[in-house]
Enzyme design. Structure first.
Site, PDB file in Angstrom:
ATOM      1  N   TYR A   1       0.688  -1.805 -12.177  1.00  0.00           N
ATOM      2  CA  TYR A   1      -0.706  -1.844 -12.644  1.00  0.00           C
ATOM      3  C   TYR A   1      -0.821  -1.248 -14.052  1.00  0.00           C
ATOM      4  O   TYR A   1      -1.814  -0.619 -14.384  1.00  0.00           O
ATOM      5  CB  TYR A   1      -1.634  -1.129 -11.648  1.00  0.00           C
ATOM      6  CG  TYR A   1      -1.471  -1.651 -10.241  1.00  0.00           C
ATOM      7  CD1 TYR A   1      -1.946  -2.909  -9.905  1.00  0.00           C
ATOM      8  CD2 TYR A   1      -0.802  -0.914  -9.260  1.00  0.00           C
ATOM      9  CE1 TYR A   1      -1.773  -3.417  -8.625  1.00  0.00           C
ATOM     10  CE2 TYR A   1      -0.626  -1.420  -7.977  1.00  0.00           C
ATOM     11  CZ  TYR A   1      -1.115  -2.671  -7.670  1.00  0.00           C
ATOM     12  OH  TYR A   1      -0.937  -3.174  -6.416  1.00  0.00           O
TER      13      TYR A   1
ATOM     14  N   CYS B   1     -12.422   3.266 -29.492  1.00  0.00           N
ATOM     15  CA  CYS B   1     -13.684   3.942 -29.792  1.00  0.00           C
ATOM     16  C   CYS B   1     -14.515   4.216 -28.556  1.00  0.00           C
ATOM     17  O   CYS B   1     -15.611   3.650 -28.401  1.00  0.00           O
ATOM     18  CB  CYS B   1     -14.461   3.101 -30.795  1.00  0.00           C
ATOM     19  SG  CYS B   1     -13.459   2.777 -32.225  1.00  0.00           S
ATOM     20  N   GLU B   2     -13.971   4.996 -27.641  1.00  0.00           N
ATOM     21  CA  GLU B   2     -14.700   5.417 -26.447  1.00  0.00           C
ATOM     22  C   GLU B   2     -14.149   6.760 -26.024  1.00  0.00           C
ATOM     23  O   GLU B   2     -12.934   6.951 -26.044  1.00  0.00           O
ATOM     24  CB  GLU B   2     -14.424   4.465 -25.266  1.00  0.00           C
ATOM     25  CG  GLU B   2     -14.899   3.082 -25.483  1.00  0.00           C
ATOM     26  CD  GLU B   2     -15.199   2.369 -24.162  1.00  0.00           C
ATOM     27  OE1 GLU B   2     -15.467   3.048 -23.154  1.00  0.00           O
ATOM     28  OE2 GLU B   2     -15.162   1.145 -24.188  1.00  0.00           O
TER      29      GLU B   2
ATOM     30  N   GLY C   1       3.859  -3.495  -3.721  1.00  0.00           N
ATOM     31  CA  GLY C   1       3.764  -3.663  -5.169  1.00  0.00           C
ATOM     32  C   GLY C   1       4.230  -2.379  -5.832  1.00  0.00           C
ATOM     33  O   GLY C   1       5.371  -2.240  -6.269  1.00  0.00           O
TER      34      GLY C   1
ATOM     35  N   ARG D   1      -5.323   2.998 -16.095  1.00  0.00           N
ATOM     36  CA  ARG D   1      -5.443   3.766 -14.844  1.00  0.00           C
ATOM     37  C   ARG D   1      -6.071   5.156 -15.037  1.00  0.00           C
ATOM     38  O   ARG D   1      -6.934   5.547 -14.242  1.00  0.00           O
ATOM     39  CB  ARG D   1      -4.086   3.888 -14.135  1.00  0.00           C
ATOM     40  CG  ARG D   1      -3.442   2.527 -13.800  1.00  0.00           C
ATOM     41  CD  ARG D   1      -2.256   2.637 -12.857  1.00  0.00           C
ATOM     42  NE  ARG D   1      -2.671   3.013 -11.521  1.00  0.00           N
ATOM     43  CZ  ARG D   1      -2.555   4.200 -11.023  1.00  0.00           C
ATOM     44  NH1 ARG D   1      -1.993   5.171 -11.721  1.00  0.00           N
ATOM     45  NH2 ARG D   1      -2.994   4.466  -9.811  1.00  0.00           N
TER      46      ARG D   1
ATOM     47  N   GLY E   1       0.756  -1.247   0.000  1.00  0.00           N
ATOM     48  CA  GLY E   1       0.000   0.000   0.000  1.00  0.00           C
ATOM     49  C   GLY E   1       0.785   1.294   0.000  1.00  0.00           C
ATOM     50  O   GLY E   1       0.196   2.362  -0.197  1.00  0.00           O
TER      51      GLY E   1
HETATM   52  N1  LLP Z   1      -1.499  -6.955  -0.793  1.00  0.00           N
HETATM   53  C1  LLP Z   1      -2.811  -7.036  -1.063  1.00  0.00           C
HETATM   54  C2  LLP Z   1      -3.640  -7.994  -0.324  1.00  0.00           C
HETATM   55  C3  LLP Z   1      -3.377  -6.201  -2.036  1.00  0.00           C
HETATM   56  O1  LLP Z   1      -4.685  -6.276  -2.294  1.00  0.00           O
HETATM   57  C4  LLP Z   1      -2.565  -5.282  -2.733  1.00  0.00           C
HETATM   58  C5  LLP Z   1      -3.133  -4.405  -3.771  1.00  0.00           C
HETATM   59  C6  LLP Z   1      -1.185  -5.255  -2.427  1.00  0.00           C
HETATM   60  C7  LLP Z   1      -0.689  -6.087  -1.448  1.00  0.00           C
HETATM   61  C8  LLP Z   1      -0.226  -4.330  -3.123  1.00  0.00           C
HETATM   62  O2  LLP Z   1      -0.548  -3.003  -2.923  1.00  0.00           O
HETATM   63  P1  LLP Z   1       0.461  -1.837  -3.404  1.00  0.00           P
HETATM   64  O3  LLP Z   1       1.718  -1.947  -2.561  1.00  0.00           O
HETATM   65  O4  LLP Z   1       0.758  -2.033  -4.829  1.00  0.00           O
HETATM   66  O5  LLP Z   1      -0.294  -0.594  -3.133  1.00  0.00           O
HETATM   67  N2  LLP Z   1      -5.044  -1.271  -9.710  1.00  0.00           N
HETATM   68  C9  LLP Z   1      -4.909  -0.230  -8.703  1.00  0.00           C
HETATM   69  C10 LLP Z   1      -4.290  -0.760  -7.440  1.00  0.00           C
HETATM   70  C11 LLP Z   1      -5.045  -1.908  -6.826  1.00  0.00           C
HETATM   71  C12 LLP Z   1      -4.375  -2.482  -5.606  1.00  0.00           C
HETATM   72  C13 LLP Z   1      -5.014  -3.736  -5.161  1.00  0.00           C
HETATM   73  N3  LLP Z   1      -4.361  -4.411  -4.084  1.00  0.00           N
HETATM   74  C14 LLP Z   1      -4.130   0.921  -9.306  1.00  0.00           C
HETATM   75  O6  LLP Z   1      -3.787   0.867 -10.482  1.00  0.00           O
HETATM   76  O7  LLP Z   1      -3.890   1.919  -8.629  1.00  0.00           O
END
Ligand code: LLP
Length: 417
Positions: A371, A342-343, A275, A312, A239
């Site tokens: 992502y 086409c959107e 992530g 995104r 996160g």
């Molecule tokens: N652990 C769990 C259980 C998660 O659900 C997530 C992300 C992470 C770790 C990794 O989170 P990070 O460190 O990357 O913030 N598609 C969205 C982000 C969705 C995140 C979902 N879960 C975007 O493009 O911003």
């Protein structure tokens, strides 16, 4: 920090001029810097060096085998959310005992696959899932290592689609449900209760919500300990945010320090599931201008990448900086940067001030390493684009561009047609 920089007004990734890669691979393509990926992983790992820990990179952010292998070589594990991600992780050579399996909707076949593979633990999100894991483990005559994901009801202050730790979200168990589930699991011979986990959201730019969540989890551990239940692993999820525009999230070192201070003396092995913070700024999307166009009162720059390549901006209204690959001292324009789909929702930026561009010019969509490719699709039957990794003065195609043939692989027309 990243390794995309200008030299004589030309953007380089490490020591390779970006136009040179565009020339060889065609556009659009994702481009990752090995040095940035490595640096980000090591900095994050260092932030927790005071305590036993495992950095389980969140595969959903970037699942390319080469990227996973790189983190595996640095000692990392993985956070996965599907059988497909498990397959990738194992193919990349990540030891199964460093893999944690999260997600609210694990299917039976995925649970069986993970049990057979010998993963570190399941982060369980509901009582029914716990029961299913118990049944699967009994059938395989195994003991399933489990952790319960608690929902600490903390507002991470982030985009509503990516906040996950509020009680109105679908994730995890409430503290009361968790206590009940721990008691139940403790009495099952095929479950091995080893951990507790939480993840409150993504792109957090403050440390306080993480600390609030940690305090809740610590309180819960105290309650569990009082009834004779103990855990070895404390998984704080991912996160931590990055700078896309003006955000100033805490540095990994500050985040780590605050967590270790709040944790105090403990005998846990800490698991983190970062992530975005590892890969986000380590990647860009390189695209070419196809046309420029003026409608009444509005300028458009039409490029060859689209919402199917990077969703995104369309999905979250997310901001990605856009830089020219070749800087030239021309004027600036304010335009919507849009793709061929086409959107009207197909845009990479809206009302954005960018240098004046001509058809054929290259643009870099910054901070696209997380992502980006993983959320891409074949919408409008657009082949998915290549991923390229630079290391020093070399570049490597780590995923080739899909062909038209790839688009229809797996489809068939029944005889009656
Ligand atoms: N652990 C769990 C259980 C998660 O659900 C997530 C992300 C992470 C770790 C990794 O989170 P990070 O460190 O990357 O913030 N598609 C969205 C982000 C969705 C995140 C979902 N879960 C975007 O493009 O911003």
């Amino acid at each position: 920090m990243h390794h995309f920089h200008y030299h004589n007004n030309c953007m380089y990734c490490e020591d390779v001029p970006v136009p040179e890669i565009a020339q060889k691979t065609g556009t659009p393509f994702y481009l990752y810097s090995h040095a940035t990926l490595r640096h980000h992983f090591l900095v994050f790992q260092k932030a927790f060096e005071g305590i036993p820990h495992l950095i389980c990179f969140s595969v959903k952010a970037n699942s390319n085998l080469a990227v996973l292998r790189l983190f595996g070589n640095l000692g990392g594990g993985l956070d996965i959310v599907s059988g497909g991600e498990l397959f990738r992780g194992l193919k990349a050579g990540i030891p199964p005992e460093k893999i944690v399996f999260s997600g609210v909707g694990k299917r039976r076949d995925e649970i069986v696959y993970a049990l057979k593979s010998g993963i570190l633990m399941f982060n369980v999100e509901s009582h029914q899932e716990l029961e299913l894991i118990d049944r699967c483990a009994a059938r395989l005559n195994k003991k399933a290592p489990i952790s319960l994901r608690v929902n600490p009801d903390v507002d991470p202050g982030t985009h509503p689609y990516i906040s996950t730790g509020l009680k109105t979200n679908k994730f995890g168990l409430s503290e009361a449900e968790a206590i009940e589930a721990y008691r139940w699991a403790g009495g099952r011979p095929h479950l091995n209760v080893i951990g507790i986990s939480c993840h409150i959201g993504s792109q957090l730019t403050e440390v306080d919500p993480f600390l609030d969540a940690l305090r809740h989890v610590k309180d819960l551990i105290a309650v569990l300990n009082a009834s004779g239940i103990s855990v070895t692993y404390l998984d704080l999820g991912g996160g931590l945010g990055i700078t896309y525009d003006q955000e100033s999230p805490p540095l990994p070192s500050e985040y780590g320090k605050a967590i270790l201070e709040t944790l105090g003396d403990s005998a846990f092995t800490l698991i983190l599931e970062p992530g975005r913070v590892i890969v986000g700024n380590a990647g860009i999307l390189v695209t070419r201008v196809l046309y420029t166009k003026k409608s009444e009162g509005k300028d458009f720059v039409i490029v060859d990448s689209a919402m199917n390549d990077l969703v995104r901006p369309s999905l979250y209204g997310a901001y990605h900086a856009i830089e020219p690959v070749i800087k030239d001292p021309s004027g600036t324009i304010r335009a919507d940067i849009v793709g061929p789909i086409c959107e009207s929702g197909d845009f990479l930026a809206r009302d954005r001030k960018i240098p004046e561009v001509q058809p054929g010019d290259l643009l870099a969509i910054m901070s696209a390493g997380a992502y980006g490719f993983t959320m891409s699709s074949n919408y409008n039957s657009r082949p998915r684009i290549p991923e390229v990794m630079v290391k020093g003065n070399q570049f490597y195609i780590i995923r080739r561009r899909e062909s038209h043939q790839d688009l229809i692989a797996g489809e068939s027309i029944p005889d009656f047609l």
